[in-house]
Design an enzyme around this catalytic site. Structure first.
Site, PDB file in Angstrom:
ATOM      1  N   PRO A   7       0.832  -1.197   0.000  1.00 32.71           N
ATOM      2  CA  PRO A   7       0.000   0.000   0.000  1.00 32.71           C
ATOM      3  C   PRO A   7       0.873   1.257   0.000  1.00 32.71           C
ATOM      4  O   PRO A   7       1.879   1.319   0.724  1.00 32.71           O
ATOM      5  CB  PRO A   7      -0.799  -0.117   1.300  1.00 32.71           C
ATOM      6  CG  PRO A   7      -0.780  -1.590   1.605  1.00 32.71           C
ATOM      7  CD  PRO A   7       0.587  -2.047   1.162  1.00 32.71           C
ATOM      8  N   HIS A   8       0.446   2.260  -0.783  1.00 31.28           N
ATOM      9  CA  HIS A   8       1.289   3.436  -0.966  1.00 31.28           C
ATOM     10  C   HIS A   8       0.459   4.699  -0.813  1.00 31.28           C
ATOM     11  O   HIS A   8      -0.683   4.662  -0.371  1.00 31.28           O
ATOM     12  CB  HIS A   8       1.969   3.365  -2.342  1.00 31.28           C
ATOM     13  CG  HIS A   8       3.447   3.559  -2.286  1.00 31.28           C
ATOM     14  ND1 HIS A   8       4.037   4.802  -2.277  1.00 31.28           N
ATOM     15  CD2 HIS A   8       4.465   2.663  -2.235  1.00 31.28           C
ATOM     16  CE1 HIS A   8       5.361   4.671  -2.239  1.00 31.28           C
ATOM     17  NE2 HIS A   8       5.645   3.380  -2.203  1.00 31.28           N
ATOM     18  N   ASP A   9       1.039   5.784  -1.217  1.00 31.39           N
ATOM     19  CA  ASP A   9       0.646   7.166  -0.994  1.00 31.39           C
ATOM     20  C   ASP A   9      -0.780   7.398  -0.501  1.00 31.39           C
ATOM     21  O   ASP A   9      -1.753   7.177  -1.215  1.00 31.39           O
ATOM     22  CB  ASP A   9       0.804   7.945  -2.299  1.00 31.39           C
ATOM     23  CG  ASP A   9       2.216   7.922  -2.827  1.00 31.39           C
ATOM     24  OD1 ASP A   9       2.739   9.005  -3.104  1.00 31.39           O
ATOM     25  OD2 ASP A   9       2.800   6.827  -2.982  1.00 31.39           O
TER      26      ASP A   9
END
Length: 529
Positions: free
Chosen positions: A311-313
């Site tokens: 999971p990112h930004d």
């Protein structure tokens, strides 16, 4: 390295017997320390001011056992209940150009050329609109050179498939396998609702009549992306060999549109559930960007290339629970990075990954990392980089090649009831690092070279270098930490600031069973002022 949970648990069990005896029978990775790391830490020690060791009040250190989210509702039955089958959808084939859902994949001459070459002309895609469609419906509506049933229940897509807003594609249990042709440049875009239940989704290499297994990062492989405003549900299924090294094409992705598109379209944050499934040989096993309330539960992520779960930004409210992640070939098993906040990473197993088992990175805050088993990873067990205000509770961090738990440039880190044992270097390693000479974008990823932590309960046993090493902290509090089975013949040996104050710390914490506060003289002077 093979999966040996019983062996690891037997080793830690031995380490926890008794009250600090040397246990020669315990086997673990041979201790090793990089000279540069030791030199760097020693230099920082010389530069720091004096620290004092005092007893601290115990009451503020008491935390209630964290409340975990209820996972009982995330089931195949609950996914099936979400599917609306009443309205039949429409299937059309259109040019890929000028389609919002495809703009990210045809922008620029290089990416457009990819589809022109693979399709042998102006590129087209299959669009599902206005209702519910299954692979069987697609096969009835389209010619075999675009989409066909190649065996009973086995379908081959030879064009990209787009699920439009207001439409639903259900890769249903009557589908044995939905295959996306690598040679023809097929991929799957969800701009509405996509359900994959009790089936298989496979990137397919037609020339080999086999899955499009990884060969090199820049080689196109089919992928699945679920855009802003969409919902993706994968349950009790197997997904194989998706993704390559290109934007939004990583494997299975839930992602908001790119900033320019999002400003125009104003879609809600995407979401979805990935439950009780298997994800194998993807460039990224899972990726999300600006997503909300995604549930990743009960899955196996094995032999993925760069990351298992990523999971990112600015994703938030995520549940990453009860997954098994192993065999990641290049980097970490589970990583959340860049403002992934207010999420739960609980009850996972992450082992035998190329680097760390679990990483909390780049200003990801207010997360609970609890009850995970993190072992036999080739770098650290659990790593926190530039991510303050996080709680680690009840994790077992065993037999990792480097540090058990590493904390860098992060404050207000709470480590409660964790077991960190038989790791190659330090049980808990806290340090600061100046990142100004790196290629880091400090507007996106600011940092402060500061560290503070509280360590309460749990056990540090048989780690190769020392149980605890912390340099240049704003403060450290220790209480009820069991120190067992030291690996050195000299017994328990702290490092960093704690090493300088070892006798005082042990006297308060071990002999007198008090909480210990270690802080710099300046902070005490500021309090007096």
């Amino acid at each position: 390295m093979t999966h040996q949970p019983q062996t690891v648990k037997r080793k830690i069990g031995l380490a926890l017997l008794g009250s600090g005896l040397l246990l020669g029978a315990l086997q673990f990775a041979a201790p090793w320390v990089q000279a540069a790391e030791e030199t760097d830490a020693a230099q920082r020690l010389k530069e720091t001011s004096n620290y004092t060791v005092t007893s601290a009040p115990v009451e503020p250190l008491h935390l209630p056992t964290p409340t975990l989210p209820d996972l009982s509702g995330y089931t195949l039955e609950a996914v099936n209940a979400k599917i609306e089958r009443n309205v039949k959808g429409r299937v059309v084939v259109r040019r890929m150009l000028q389609q919002d859902a495809l703009k990210d994949f045809i922008g620029g001459d290089e990416r457009l050329r990819e589809w022109v070459t693979r399709q042998g002309g102006m590129p087209h895609a299959i669009f599902i609109e206005d209702g519910y469609v299954t692979p069987a419906d697609l096969a009835r509506a389209l010619p075999d050179n675009q989409f066909s049933e190649v065996e009973p229940g086995v379908y081959l897509a030879r064009l990209p498939i787009v699920v439009a807003q207001g439409a639903t594609l259900h890769v249903d249990p009557q589908t044995t396998d939905l295959r996306l042709s690598q040679e023809r440049g097929a991929f799957l875009v969800n701009d509405g609702k996509l359900f994959i239940t009790s089936t298989r989704l496979t990137a397919w290499r037609e020339t080999d009549n086999a899955p499009a297994t990884f060969r090199e990062g820049k080689e196109f492989r089919p992928f699945l992306v679920s855009w802003g405003g969409s919902e993706l549900y994968i349950a009790s299924s197997v997904v194989t060999s998706l993704g390559y090294d290109n934007s939004k094409s990583y494997g299975v992705s839930i992602t908001q549109y790119t900033p320019g598109m999002h400003e125009r379209l104003q879609r809600a944050e995407p979401t979805g559930w990935l439950i009780d499934s298997e994800f194998v040989d993807h460039w990224y096993g899972f990726y999300c960007y600006e997503a909300q309330n995604v549930v990743i539960k009960g899955n196996t992520y094995r032999d993925n290339i760069v990351y298992g779960i990523d999971p990112h930004d600015r994703s938030h409210g995520l549940i990453i629970a009860e997954n098994t992640v192993h065999g990641t070939k290049q980097k970490h098993g589970i990583i959340i990075s860049r403002e992934v906040d207010d999420s739960w990473i609980i009850n996972n197993k992450s082992y035998d990954n190329k680097l760390s088992g679990i990483v909390i990175d780049r200003n990801s805050v207010r997360n609970l990392i609890a009850y995970n088993e993190v072992y036999q990873n080739h770098s650290d067990g659990i790593t926190l980089y530039e991510s303050s205000h996080n709680l680690l509770w009840g994790n077992q961090v065993l037999n990792n090649k480097r540090h058990g738990i590493r904390v860098r440039n992060s404050v207000d880190i709470k480590l409660y009831e964790n077991v960190s044992a038989a790791n190659g270097l330090t049980g808990v390693y806290g340090h600061i690092k100046d990142l100004s000479d790196t290629d880091r974008n400090f507007d996106l990823d600011p940092f402060d070279a500061k560290i503070s932590m509280i360590v309460v309960g749990g056990t540090l046993a048989a780690n190769g270098s020392s149980p605890l090493s912390i340099d240049s902290p704003l403060s450290v509090e220790l209480y009820r930490v069991q120190l067992l089975a030291p690996s050195k013949s000299t017994g328990i040996s702290f490092a960093g600031i704690l090493g300088e104050k070892q006798e005082e710390i042990l006297d308060l914490m071990v002999r007198r069973d008090l909480a210990v506060l270690i802080d710099p003289v300046e902070s005490q002077a500021e309090l007096q002022d």
